[in-house]
Enzyme design. Structure first.
Site, mmCIF file in Angstrom:
data_model
loop_
_atom_site.group_PDB
_atom_site.id
_atom_site.type_symbol
_atom_site.label_atom_id
_atom_site.label_comp_id
_atom_site.label_asym_id
_atom_site.label_seq_id
_atom_site.Cartn_x
_atom_site.Cartn_y
_atom_site.Cartn_z
ATOM 1 N N ARG A 1 28.828 46.475 25.957
ATOM 2 C CA ARG A 1 27.899 47.002 26.960
ATOM 3 C C ARG A 1 26.539 47.301 26.346
ATOM 4 O O ARG A 1 25.485 47.038 26.959
ATOM 5 C CB ARG A 1 28.487 48.260 27.595
ATOM 6 C CG ARG A 1 27.592 48.941 28.622
ATOM 7 C CD ARG A 1 28.322 50.062 29.337
ATOM 8 N NE ARG A 1 27.443 50.784 30.241
ATOM 9 C CZ ARG A 1 26.805 51.907 29.944
ATOM 10 N NH1 ARG A 1 26.964 52.449 28.721
ATOM 11 N NH2 ARG A 1 26.017 52.503 30.811
ATOM 12 N N SER B 1 27.383 49.032 34.031
ATOM 13 C CA SER B 1 28.234 50.187 33.741
ATOM 14 C C SER B 1 29.617 49.723 33.300
ATOM 15 O O SER B 1 29.958 48.542 33.440
ATOM 16 C CB SER B 1 28.353 51.078 34.977
ATOM 17 O OG SER B 1 29.079 50.393 35.992
ATOM 18 N N ASN C 1 37.356 54.893 40.801
ATOM 19 C CA ASN C 1 36.966 55.351 39.470
ATOM 20 C C ASN C 1 36.489 56.797 39.543
ATOM 21 O O ASN C 1 35.510 57.100 40.226
ATOM 22 C CB ASN C 1 35.848 54.450 38.921
ATOM 23 C CG ASN C 1 35.584 54.700 37.444
ATOM 24 O OD1 ASN C 1 35.897 55.761 36.915
ATOM 25 N ND2 ASN C 1 35.000 53.715 36.776
ATOM 26 N N HIS D 1 55.910 48.197 46.469
ATOM 27 C CA HIS D 1 57.090 47.502 45.950
ATOM 28 C C HIS D 1 57.585 46.411 46.895
ATOM 29 O O HIS D 1 58.413 45.582 46.517
ATOM 30 C CB HIS D 1 58.215 48.505 45.679
ATOM 31 C CG HIS D 1 59.002 48.192 44.440
ATOM 32 N ND1 HIS D 1 59.401 46.924 44.107
ATOM 33 C CD2 HIS D 1 59.447 48.994 43.439
ATOM 34 C CE1 HIS D 1 60.073 46.946 42.975
ATOM 35 N NE2 HIS D 1 60.100 48.189 42.542
ATOM 36 N N ASP E 1 56.473 43.400 42.424
ATOM 37 C CA ASP E 1 57.547 43.938 41.592
ATOM 38 C C ASP E 1 56.968 44.490 40.290
ATOM 39 O O ASP E 1 55.842 44.164 39.896
ATOM 40 C CB ASP E 1 58.576 42.856 41.290
ATOM 41 C CG ASP E 1 59.323 42.410 42.541
ATOM 42 O OD1 ASP E 1 59.534 43.268 43.423
ATOM 43 O OD2 ASP E 1 59.679 41.225 42.639
#
Length: 532
Positions: free
Chosen positions: A350, A362, A454, A505, A509
């Protein structure tokens, strides 16, 4: 002789089964131990073997159909045997369970001989002193048969499943009958005592009560209210009372709970002034007791503040968030995969990338790009669940969760895998700014195939998110932290970041999600590979 074959209970939670496949046809010869069908339970598809020999005469359930446990699915017997009477008999006769229920109904419907409740008496039942209480134990009676009782008098101390509590009377009169002695237990709503006019004859009435079930008693008799009256008066400033010391050997009247607390706090009850009936020491006396050498004991704490709150009507955004996330959490079987990535190379990458003039990306932009590329390699994670189908998307549209004043919005980066880091960074900033000023269009918040949330910028190291349906997964990104790590057998200072992926699920899986995260790790720990 023909034998009826019923839907077996192949698991402890099975209530019905699906006939996945018949392995025998009508007319086939059956031996004991032959597999005659495959049955799908709530947990797995299992083979169903025959415990009888003969010819398969009848199939009552077609492939793909569902039937309750113990329903007729087939008949086995001698070739050419007439089994119609057997089927008719099975349909006409109620099951053992129904017979038992009928007998129970008949038994409970038989009512005892009618009785007349003496005038002026009140039935006191075992109170429900906590929401989980099903029975209580009478620790001690504080009144005896024949004692006068006033409203508010403490009748007894009752031990519930959580504590020993004082039980006060809501009626006035004379204690005529005690139904549960000291140390005995009784179910909630069982008869505890009877209060009425002095001299009232209740002997025949008490005998008749023993023939009635608790549920009937509850309907027939007026019971004590379950919750005590709430004192809404403003608490008054307590007046300090002088410390009184009882002489050795003098009887101390205290509740069992007060004695237990006093023992735990090493308090001599002779020094405690009781505020209960007739100077009896109760729980609050011990809890508020402070031994002083002066002439007065410490006053009990009285809060000067008032309980207060503010209510704001739910915005339409908040209502939709509540509805959609509630539906997702309670309908999609979430599970979570946690990983921790080394971010040393990403930090260096970065810094170098941002050294280019007019360029600034970012860590979130790096995560978005890496996720998009990983989704192209693992399209099953880029899928969506619908009631009648699963859609595996070939395009990658990543939703980025953005916090706003009223809640949360998720603008969508379309074809994120085809965008470079600079384009992703520019678009995310544009979306975030317009989201906070409520300038996003509905089209810009639709069509995501995967979501990223985030909270690293707030210092949150790891967390879990709720899947943004109909998507199959959401990635939660934490903060980058410095910590000791092992490199080439040595402990050094390194930078790591934790990520948690919530998966549905029904579509993803565990192994599929794990492989996706392995690919994501390769991209994030070696960001230069995203530029190739």
């Amino acid at each position: 002789m023909a034998e009826i074959i019923t839907m077996p209970r192949l698991s402890d939670t099975m209530t019905e089964g699906v006939l996945a496949k018949w392995l025998k046809n009508v007319g086939d010869q059956i031996e004991e131990g032959d597999i005659i069908a495959e049955i799908e339970t709530d947990k797995a598809t299992m083979e169903f073997e025959s415990f009888h020999e003969g010819t398969l005469l009848y199939i009552g359930l077609k492939e793909g159909e569902t039937a309750k446990v113990d329903s007729v699915i087939a008949v086995i017997g001698d070739q050419g045997e007439d089994f119609s009477d057997l089927l008719n008999k099975d349909r006409s006769e109620p099951s053992d369970e129904k017979k038992t229920e009928e007998k129970t109904v008949e038994a409970t419907s038989e009512k005892p001989k009618e009785f007349i409740k003496p005038e002026g008496i009140e039935i006191i039942t075992m109170p429900r002193l906590s929401d989980t209480m099903t029975e209580g134990t009478v620790s001690s009676w504080l009144k005896k048969i024949g004692d006068p009782v006033k409203e508010g008098d403490i009748l007894a101390e009752i031990e519930s499943d959580k504590a020993t509590m004082e039980f006060e009377s809501f009626y006035e009169g004379t204690l005529l009958y005690i139904g549960v002695n000291d140390g005995e237990s009784a179910k909630v709503d069982s008869i505890l005592a009877i209060i009425g006019k002095e001299g009232t004859d209740i002997s025949e009435y008490v005998k008749s009560l023993s023939a009635i079930s608790p549920s009937e008693k509850k309907i027939e008799e007026k019971t004590v209210p379950e919750s005590k009256k709430v004192d809404t008066e403003t608490p008054k400033e307590p007046v300090p009372t002088p410390v009184t010391t009882k002489k050795p050997g003098e009887r101390i009247v205290a509740s069992p709970l007060a004695k237990i607390i006093a023992k735990e706090k090493n308090i001599d009850l002779r020094n405690v002034q009781g505020s209960g009936e007739n100077g009896r020491i109760i729980k609050r006396d011990v809890e508020n007791f402070t031994l002083q050498t002066g002439s007065a004991s410490a006053a009990a704490f009285v809060p000067k503040g008032q309980e207060s709150f503010e209510e704001t009507p739910n915005s339409q955004m908040r209502k939709i968030i509540a509805q959609r996330l509630g539906e997702s959490k309670f309908t999609a079987p979430h599970y979570y995969l946690n990983v921790e990535f080394n971010m040393d190379n990403a930090i260096s990458f970065r810094e170098q990338y941002n050294s280019i003039p007019d360029t600034k990306i970012s860590f979130n932009d790096i995560v978005i790009k890496a996720t998009a590329l990983a989704l192209k390699k693992h399209p099953q994670v880029n899928s969506q669940w619908f009631d009648d189908r699963i859609r595996v998307n070939n395009h990658v549209h990543i939703g980025v969760a953005v916090a706003v004043e009223d809640g949360l919005v998720v603008p969508v980066l379309r074809f994120a895998d085809e965008q470079n880091l600079t384009q992703i960074g520019t678009q995310v900033k544009d979306f975030a700014g317009r989201a906070r000023s409520k300038k996003l269009t509905p089209e810009e918040m639709e069509g995501s195939t995967f979501t990223i949330s985030n909270l690293g910028m707030f210092g949150i190291t790891d967390f879990t998110s709720i899947i943004n349906q109909p998507n199959s997964a959401i990635l939660s990104v934490g903060a980058i932290v410095q910590k000791p790590i092992v490199k080439q057998g040595k402990i050094v200072v390194g930078n790591t970041m934790k990520l948690t992926m919530a998966c549905d699920h029904r579509t993803v899986d565990g192994a599929t999600g794990a492989l996706f995260l392995q690919t994501l790790k390769e991209y994030i720990e070696n960001p230069v590979t995203m530029l190739v």
